[in-house]
Design a protein around this motif. Structure first.
Motif, PDB file in Angstrom:
ATOM      1  N   LEU A   9     -37.049 -57.884 -53.573  1.00 52.74           N
ATOM      2  CA  LEU A   9     -36.528 -59.165 -53.454  1.00 52.74           C
ATOM      3  C   LEU A   9     -35.285 -59.263 -54.204  1.00 52.74           C
ATOM      4  CD1 LEU A   9     -39.707 -61.335 -53.556  1.00 52.74           C
ATOM      5  CD2 LEU A   9     -38.421 -60.482 -51.386  1.00 52.74           C
ATOM      6  N   VAL A  10     -34.969 -58.551 -55.341  1.00 56.13           N
ATOM      7  CA  VAL A  10     -33.765 -58.364 -56.002  1.00 56.13           C
ATOM      8  C   VAL A  10     -33.544 -57.265 -56.245  1.00 56.13           C
ATOM      9  CG1 VAL A  10     -34.222 -60.691 -57.298  1.00 56.13           C
ATOM     10  CG2 VAL A  10     -35.174 -58.576 -58.298  1.00 56.13           C
ATOM     11  N   ALA A  11     -32.083 -56.616 -56.506  1.00 56.06           N
ATOM     12  CA  ALA A  11     -31.765 -55.302 -56.713  1.00 56.06           C
ATOM     13  C   ALA A  11     -32.579 -54.712 -57.877  1.00 56.06           C
ATOM     14  CB  ALA A  11     -30.264 -55.219 -57.155  1.00 56.06           C
ATOM     15  N   GLY A  12     -33.104 -53.532 -57.866  1.00 50.84           N
ATOM     16  CA  GLY A  12     -33.841 -52.826 -58.973  1.00 50.84           C
ATOM     17  C   GLY A  12     -33.976 -51.383 -58.796  1.00 50.84           C
ATOM     18  N   PRO A  13     -34.960 -50.663 -59.140  1.00 50.63           N
ATOM     19  CA  PRO A  13     -34.986 -49.394 -59.032  1.00 50.63           C
ATOM     20  C   PRO A  13     -34.896 -48.734 -57.585  1.00 50.63           C
ATOM     21  CG  PRO A  13     -36.734 -50.000 -60.528  1.00 50.63           C
ATOM     22  CD  PRO A  13     -36.055 -51.323 -59.892  1.00 50.63           C
ATOM     23  N   GLY A  14     -35.448 -49.393 -56.683  1.00 51.21           N
ATOM     24  CA  GLY A  14     -35.412 -49.142 -55.343  1.00 51.21           C
ATOM     25  C   GLY A  14     -34.042 -49.165 -54.758  1.00 51.21           C
ATOM     26  N   THR A  15     -33.363 -50.088 -55.058  1.00 53.44           N
ATOM     27  CA  THR A  15     -31.960 -50.434 -54.737  1.00 53.44           C
ATOM     28  C   THR A  15     -31.194 -49.522 -55.281  1.00 53.44           C
ATOM     29  OG1 THR A  15     -32.431 -52.674 -54.316  1.00 53.44           O
ATOM     30  CG2 THR A  15     -30.207 -52.044 -54.278  1.00 53.44           C
ATOM     31  N   ARG A  16     -31.137 -49.058 -56.546  1.00 55.86           N
ATOM     32  CA  ARG A  16     -30.510 -47.978 -57.325  1.00 55.86           C
ATOM     33  C   ARG A  16     -30.542 -46.659 -56.495  1.00 55.86           C
ATOM     34  NH1 ARG A  16     -31.799 -51.137 -61.281  1.00 55.86           N
ATOM     35  NH2 ARG A  16     -33.251 -50.188 -62.184  1.00 55.86           N
ATOM     36  N   ASN A  17     -31.926 -46.276 -56.072  1.00 57.87           N
ATOM     37  CA  ASN A  17     -32.288 -45.093 -55.494  1.00 57.87           C
ATOM     38  C   ASN A  17     -31.444 -44.904 -54.172  1.00 57.87           C
ATOM     39  OD1 ASN A  17     -33.395 -42.583 -55.267  1.00 57.87           O
ATOM     40  ND2 ASN A  17     -35.368 -43.532 -54.306  1.00 57.87           N
ATOM     41  N   ALA A  18     -31.575 -46.342 -53.437  1.00 57.01           N
ATOM     42  CA  ALA A  18     -30.804 -45.981 -52.057  1.00 57.01           C
ATOM     43  C   ALA A  18     -29.244 -45.919 -52.096  1.00 57.01           C
ATOM     44  CB  ALA A  18     -31.319 -47.463 -51.348  1.00 57.01           C
ATOM     45  N   GLN A  19     -28.939 -46.238 -53.083  1.00 54.01           N
ATOM     46  CA  GLN A  19     -27.372 -46.208 -53.571  1.00 54.01           C
ATOM     47  C   GLN A  19     -26.897 -44.857 -53.120  1.00 54.01           C
ATOM     48  OE1 GLN A  19     -26.863 -48.583 -56.903  1.00 54.01           O
ATOM     49  NE2 GLN A  19     -26.211 -50.440 -55.754  1.00 54.01           N
ATOM     50  N   THR A  20     -27.678 -43.952 -53.607  1.00 54.42           N
ATOM     51  CA  THR A  20     -27.615 -42.368 -53.816  1.00 54.42           C
ATOM     52  C   THR A  20     -27.424 -41.669 -52.259  1.00 54.42           C
ATOM     53  OG1 THR A  20     -29.841 -41.716 -54.185  1.00 54.42           O
ATOM     54  CG2 THR A  20     -28.395 -42.298 -56.125  1.00 54.42           C
ATOM     55  N   ALA A  21     -28.193 -42.442 -51.336  1.00 53.36           N
ATOM     56  CA  ALA A  21     -28.105 -41.936 -49.958  1.00 53.36           C
ATOM     57  C   ALA A  21     -27.002 -41.799 -49.058  1.00 53.36           C
ATOM     58  CB  ALA A  21     -29.034 -42.972 -49.177  1.00 53.36           C
ATOM     59  N   ASP A  22     -27.080 -40.772 -48.217  1.00 50.71           N
ATOM     60  CA  ASP A  22     -25.843 -40.775 -47.346  1.00 50.71           C
ATOM     61  C   ASP A  22     -25.621 -41.954 -46.430  1.00 50.71           C
ATOM     62  OD1 ASP A  22     -25.312 -38.098 -48.250  1.00 50.71           O
ATOM     63  OD2 ASP A  22     -26.769 -37.187 -47.006  1.00 50.71           O
ATOM     64  N   VAL A  23     -26.581 -42.506 -45.895  1.00 46.06           N
ATOM     65  CA  VAL A  23     -26.633 -43.502 -45.202  1.00 46.06           C
ATOM     66  C   VAL A  23     -27.706 -44.649 -45.683  1.00 46.06           C
ATOM     67  CG1 VAL A  23     -27.894 -42.866 -43.252  1.00 46.06           C
ATOM     68  CG2 VAL A  23     -26.122 -44.698 -42.841  1.00 46.06           C
ATOM     69  N   ILE A  24     -27.234 -45.975 -45.483  1.00 46.73           N
ATOM     70  CA  ILE A  24     -28.215 -46.903 -45.901  1.00 46.73           C
ATOM     71  C   ILE A  24     -28.396 -47.782 -44.578  1.00 46.73           C
ATOM     72  CG2 ILE A  24     -28.410 -49.098 -47.478  1.00 46.73           C
ATOM     73  CD1 ILE A  24     -26.598 -47.664 -49.452  1.00 46.73           C
ATOM     74  N   LEU A  25     -29.588 -47.885 -44.102  1.00 47.55           N
ATOM     75  CA  LEU A  25     -30.051 -48.640 -42.999  1.00 47.55           C
ATOM     76  C   LEU A  25     -30.391 -50.038 -43.454  1.00 47.55           C
ATOM     77  CD1 LEU A  25     -31.468 -45.849 -41.095  1.00 47.55           C
ATOM     78  CD2 LEU A  25     -29.384 -46.919 -40.653  1.00 47.55           C
ATOM     79  N   LEU A  26     -29.533 -51.036 -43.352  1.00 49.91           N
ATOM     80  CA  LEU A  26     -29.883 -52.123 -43.798  1.00 49.91           C
ATOM     81  C   LEU A  26     -30.503 -53.330 -42.705  1.00 49.91           C
ATOM     82  CD1 LEU A  26     -29.532 -53.917 -46.692  1.00 49.91           C
ATOM     83  CD2 LEU A  26     -27.604 -54.957 -45.519  1.00 49.91           C
ATOM     84  N   VAL A  27     -31.744 -53.472 -42.901  1.00 50.94           N
ATOM     85  CA  VAL A  27     -32.424 -54.424 -41.702  1.00 50.94           C
ATOM     86  C   VAL A  27     -32.122 -55.737 -42.199  1.00 50.94           C
ATOM     87  CG1 VAL A  27     -34.655 -55.092 -40.731  1.00 50.94           C
ATOM     88  CG2 VAL A  27     -34.203 -52.653 -41.333  1.00 50.94           C
ATOM     89  N   TRP A  28     -31.026 -56.329 -41.822  1.00 50.98           N
ATOM     90  CA  TRP A  28     -30.681 -57.544 -42.090  1.00 50.98           C
ATOM     91  C   TRP A  28     -31.642 -58.714 -41.950  1.00 50.98           C
ATOM     92  CZ3 TRP A  28     -26.207 -58.936 -44.078  1.00 50.98           C
ATOM     93  CH2 TRP A  28     -25.514 -60.227 -43.885  1.00 50.98           C
ATOM     94  N   ALA A  29     -32.263 -58.753 -40.770  1.00 49.38           N
ATOM     95  CA  ALA A  29     -33.163 -59.678 -40.918  1.00 49.38           C
ATOM     96  C   ALA A  29     -34.319 -59.828 -42.054  1.00 49.38           C
ATOM     97  CB  ALA A  29     -33.950 -59.929 -39.438  1.00 49.38           C
ATOM     98  N   ALA A  30     -34.317 -58.797 -42.434  1.00 41.89           N
ATOM     99  CA  ALA A  30     -35.669 -58.771 -43.754  1.00 41.89           C
ATOM    100  C   ALA A  30     -35.113 -58.567 -44.962  1.00 41.89           C
ATOM    101  CB  ALA A  30     -36.414 -57.599 -43.250  1.00 41.89           C
ATOM    102  N   THR A  31     -33.752 -58.699 -45.213  1.00 43.52           N
ATOM    103  CA  THR A  31     -32.876 -58.447 -46.233  1.00 43.52           C
ATOM    104  C   THR A  31     -32.779 -59.690 -47.112  1.00 43.52           C
ATOM    105  OG1 THR A  31     -31.768 -56.650 -45.471  1.00 43.52           O
ATOM    106  CG2 THR A  31     -30.818 -57.305 -47.623  1.00 43.52           C
ATOM    107  N   LYS A  32     -32.938 -59.594 -48.455  1.00 40.73           N
ATOM    108  CA  LYS A  32     -32.583 -60.782 -49.370  1.00 40.73           C
ATOM    109  C   LYS A  32     -31.263 -60.791 -50.002  1.00 40.73           C
ATOM    110  CE  LYS A  32     -36.751 -62.598 -49.168  1.00 40.73           C
ATOM    111  NZ  LYS A  32     -36.951 -63.534 -48.453  1.00 40.73           N
ATOM    112  N   HIS A  33     -30.545 -61.886 -50.043  1.00 46.81           N
ATOM    113  CA  HIS A  33     -29.133 -61.806 -50.533  1.00 46.81           C
ATOM    114  C   HIS A  33     -28.771 -60.912 -51.648  1.00 46.81           C
ATOM    115  CE1 HIS A  33     -25.185 -63.270 -50.409  1.00 46.81           C
ATOM    116  NE2 HIS A  33     -25.120 -63.437 -51.904  1.00 46.81           N
ATOM    117  N   ALA A  34     -29.635 -60.941 -52.869  1.00 46.35           N
ATOM    118  CA  ALA A  34     -29.637 -60.169 -53.922  1.00 46.35           C
ATOM    119  C   ALA A  34     -29.600 -58.585 -53.539  1.00 46.35           C
ATOM    120  CB  ALA A  34     -30.644 -60.451 -54.998  1.00 46.35           C
ATOM    121  N   VAL A  35     -30.384 -58.066 -52.656  1.00 45.38           N
ATOM    122  CA  VAL A  35     -30.474 -56.836 -52.260  1.00 45.38           C
ATOM    123  C   VAL A  35     -28.983 -56.425 -51.652  1.00 45.38           C
ATOM    124  CG1 VAL A  35     -31.725 -54.963 -51.025  1.00 45.38           C
ATOM    125  CG2 VAL A  35     -32.799 -56.558 -52.595  1.00 45.38           C
ATOM    126  N   TYR A  36     -28.784 -57.327 -50.676  1.00 46.15           N
ATOM    127  CA  TYR A  36     -27.598 -57.085 -49.918  1.00 46.15           C
ATOM    128  C   TYR A  36     -26.338 -56.860 -50.821  1.00 46.15           C
ATOM    129  CZ  TYR A  36     -23.636 -58.546 -46.951  1.00 46.15           C
ATOM    130  OH  TYR A  36     -22.330 -58.471 -46.257  1.00 46.15           O
TER     131      TYR A  36
END
Length: 73
Positions: A9-36
């Motif tokens: 629900l907020v940026a954390g370890p999972g979000t930081r891990n995703a930042q290392t990916a080649d592509v980030i698939l952001l499911v807009w309808a399920a995303t909280k603003h802080a993670v976006y």
């Protein structure tokens, strides 16, 4: 491919891990603003997913690959 599912629900370890990916698939309808906002500096790696189903996610990835001219092996 390695897949990381981030359901924070907020940026954390999972979000930081995703930042290392080649592509980030952001499911807009399920995303909280802080993670976006965690991906502000890497918009070129973000593919926005319009729906929430698997087919929407795969379609977004296919479109990202075609638009970014990435070589897929």
């Amino acid at each position: 491919a390695d897949v990381f599912v981030v359901s924070e629900l907020v940026a954390g370890p999972g979000t930081r891990n995703a930042q290392t990916a080649d592509v980030i698939l952001l499911v807009w309808a399920a995303t909280k603003h802080a993670v976006y906002r965690a991906f502000d500096d890497m918009r070129d790696k973000v593919a926005y997913v319009q729906g929430t189903g698997a087919s929407s996610i795969v379609l977004a990835l296919e479109r990202w690959v075609l638009s970014s001219r990435v070589t897929v092996v």
